[in-house]
Design a protein around this motif. Sequence first.
Motif, mmCIF file in Angstrom:
data_model
loop_
_atom_site.group_PDB
_atom_site.id
_atom_site.type_symbol
_atom_site.label_atom_id
_atom_site.label_comp_id
_atom_site.label_asym_id
_atom_site.label_seq_id
_atom_site.Cartn_x
_atom_site.Cartn_y
_atom_site.Cartn_z
ATOM 1 N N THR A 199 0.814 -1.205 0.000
ATOM 2 C CA THR A 199 0.000 0.000 0.000
ATOM 3 C C THR A 199 0.849 1.257 0.000
ATOM 4 O OG1 THR A 199 -1.761 1.151 1.225
ATOM 5 C CG2 THR A 199 -0.066 0.028 2.523
ATOM 6 N N ALA A 200 0.199 2.376 -0.301
ATOM 7 C CA ALA A 200 0.842 3.681 -0.166
ATOM 8 C C ALA A 200 0.499 4.325 1.177
ATOM 9 C CB ALA A 200 0.399 4.603 -1.305
ATOM 10 N N ALA A 201 -0.272 3.648 2.000
ATOM 11 C CA ALA A 201 -0.710 4.199 3.293
ATOM 12 C C ALA A 201 0.440 4.188 4.293
ATOM 13 C CB ALA A 201 -1.896 3.400 3.838
ATOM 14 N N LYS A 202 0.911 5.383 4.666
ATOM 15 C CA LYS A 202 2.023 5.504 5.601
ATOM 16 C C LYS A 202 1.569 5.907 7.000
ATOM 17 C CE LYS A 202 5.301 7.025 2.040
ATOM 18 N NZ LYS A 202 6.242 8.107 1.644
ATOM 19 N N LEU A 226 4.354 -3.513 3.096
ATOM 20 C CA LEU A 226 5.294 -3.026 2.086
ATOM 21 C C LEU A 226 4.718 -1.788 1.409
ATOM 22 C CD1 LEU A 226 7.935 -3.478 0.557
ATOM 23 C CD2 LEU A 226 6.701 -5.058 -0.958
ATOM 24 N N LEU A 227 5.488 -0.691 1.463
ATOM 25 C CA LEU A 227 5.015 0.571 0.915
ATOM 26 C C LEU A 227 5.232 0.644 -0.595
ATOM 27 C CD1 LEU A 227 6.265 3.146 3.583
ATOM 28 C CD2 LEU A 227 3.907 2.401 3.180
ATOM 29 N N LYS A 228 4.212 1.137 -1.285
ATOM 30 C CA LYS A 228 4.325 1.441 -2.707
ATOM 31 C C LYS A 228 5.007 2.795 -2.876
ATOM 32 C CE LYS A 228 -0.057 -0.725 -4.163
ATOM 33 N NZ LYS A 228 -1.377 -0.404 -4.744
ATOM 34 N N PRO A 229 5.710 3.007 -3.981
ATOM 35 C CA PRO A 229 6.040 2.005 -4.997
ATOM 36 C C PRO A 229 7.239 1.168 -4.573
ATOM 37 C CG PRO A 229 6.964 4.117 -5.611
ATOM 38 C CD PRO A 229 6.209 4.345 -4.328
ATOM 39 N N PHE A 230 7.295 -0.048 -5.047
ATOM 40 C CA PHE A 230 8.430 -0.911 -4.742
ATOM 41 C C PHE A 230 8.783 -1.704 -5.993
ATOM 42 C CE2 PHE A 230 4.501 -3.030 -3.469
ATOM 43 C CZ PHE A 230 4.554 -4.204 -4.201
ATOM 44 N N GLY A 231 9.983 -2.215 -6.014
ATOM 45 C CA GLY A 231 10.431 -3.016 -7.142
ATOM 46 C C GLY A 231 10.378 -4.497 -6.834
ATOM 47 N N PHE A 232 10.740 -5.283 -7.829
ATOM 48 C CA PHE A 232 10.723 -6.736 -7.659
ATOM 49 C C PHE A 232 11.592 -7.214 -6.499
ATOM 50 C CE2 PHE A 232 12.825 -10.809 -8.784
ATOM 51 C CZ PHE A 232 11.750 -11.651 -8.526
ATOM 52 N N PRO A 233 12.822 -6.683 -6.307
ATOM 53 C CA PRO A 233 13.661 -7.206 -5.216
ATOM 54 C C PRO A 233 13.006 -7.079 -3.843
ATOM 55 C CG PRO A 233 14.991 -5.920 -6.728
ATOM 56 C CD PRO A 233 13.564 -5.679 -7.110
ATOM 57 N N GLU A 234 12.290 -5.958 -3.605
ATOM 58 C CA GLU A 234 11.655 -5.779 -2.297
ATOM 59 C C GLU A 234 10.572 -6.832 -2.059
ATOM 60 O OE1 GLU A 234 13.236 -1.712 -3.366
ATOM 61 O OE2 GLU A 234 12.209 -3.336 -4.403
ATOM 62 N N ALA A 282 8.647 -1.990 14.158
ATOM 63 C CA ALA A 282 8.413 -3.061 13.184
ATOM 64 C C ALA A 282 8.484 -2.529 11.763
ATOM 65 C CB ALA A 282 7.054 -3.705 13.449
ATOM 66 N N ALA A 283 7.917 -1.336 11.528
ATOM 67 C CA ALA A 283 7.949 -0.748 10.190
ATOM 68 C C ALA A 283 9.378 -0.406 9.772
ATOM 69 C CB ALA A 283 7.073 0.500 10.151
ATOM 70 N N VAL A 284 10.176 0.100 10.710
ATOM 71 C CA VAL A 284 11.572 0.422 10.399
ATOM 72 C C VAL A 284 12.346 -0.856 10.081
ATOM 73 C CG1 VAL A 284 13.741 1.307 11.368
ATOM 74 C CG2 VAL A 284 11.612 2.582 11.691
ATOM 75 N N GLN A 285 12.093 -1.919 10.830
ATOM 76 C CA GLN A 285 12.780 -3.174 10.545
ATOM 77 C C GLN A 285 12.374 -3.746 9.192
ATOM 78 O OE1 GLN A 285 12.269 -5.462 14.341
ATOM 79 N NE2 GLN A 285 14.482 -5.619 14.143
ATOM 80 N N VAL A 307 9.039 4.851 5.705
ATOM 81 C CA VAL A 307 8.153 4.552 6.834
ATOM 82 C C VAL A 307 7.133 5.663 7.057
ATOM 83 C CG1 VAL A 307 8.100 4.052 9.310
ATOM 84 C CG2 VAL A 307 9.931 3.125 7.889
ATOM 85 N N GLY A 308 7.484 6.900 6.653
ATOM 86 C CA GLY A 308 6.589 8.018 6.868
ATOM 87 C C GLY A 308 6.794 8.695 8.205
ATOM 88 N N ILE A 309 8.039 8.761 8.669
ATOM 89 C CA ILE A 309 8.369 9.431 9.930
ATOM 90 C C ILE A 309 9.483 10.438 9.655
ATOM 91 C CG2 ILE A 309 7.676 7.494 11.388
ATOM 92 C CD1 ILE A 309 10.557 6.606 11.548
ATOM 93 N N SER A 310 9.865 11.203 10.671
ATOM 94 C CA SER A 310 10.927 12.181 10.480
ATOM 95 C C SER A 310 12.289 11.491 10.411
ATOM 96 C CB SER A 310 10.925 13.199 11.619
ATOM 97 O OG SER A 310 11.377 12.594 12.825
#
Length: 230
Positions: free
Chosen positions: A82-85, A102-110, A163-166, A190-193
């Motif tokens: 998703t794009a929801a952060k 998993l945050l969008k956009p992402f590539g195949f490796p992620e 968890a999101a950072v990891q 992650v959408g944080i500072s």
Amino acid sequence: MIRVLVVDDDFMVARIHRGFVERVEGFEVVGVAATGTEAISLVAELAPDLVLLDLYLPDRFGLDVVGRLRAAGETCDVLVITAAKEADAVRRAVREGVVGYLLKPFGFPELEQRLRAYAAERERVAADGELTQEQIDAAFGTSGVTRRATVTLPKGLSVETAAAVQDALAAAGGGEPDGALSASECAERVGISRVSARRYLEHFVATGAAEVSLRYGTTGRPERRYRPRV
């Protein structure tokens, strides 16, 4: 084969994600849904092992779909893509028991890294009989490079954001050229500072879950790059 249902209202994105999944050995896409209602119906019909679930669906929020699936007794795993952060969405996803975010956009490796990790966890607990503590910890994501910092977090750090950072660290390990990311890159994912991201990353370095290296440029201070410890 691990059976996958792709759920995304954008048919082009769904096609790309389907192609990504089918490039990973041991996975097959058994269906694609464009709405929450269709996803619920296809889970009942196709019995997938894993659902790749977008949150922004036209008829309902994706995590509401997870709730409906659990209420119906469906046991498929869910990987949010998703794009929801928003922190609230991440916290709720954790409560709903999703296996990844998993945050969008992402590539195949992620995505490949997440799918292979998921397959490894399934295999680890698939054997009959009793499990060791190490196997139990692995099933709950509390050992090795996927260790969740759910205990002894410094004041001001949250379990959900940790968890999101990891997850961002793990994705960097499989997708970035140097297998690492900076605090700024982590903050964006992650959408944080940047300051908050660095606090989490330095905590993981201090606890042995991550390691840091320096990238030197032509001017200024060297950039600190973080990667999961292997």
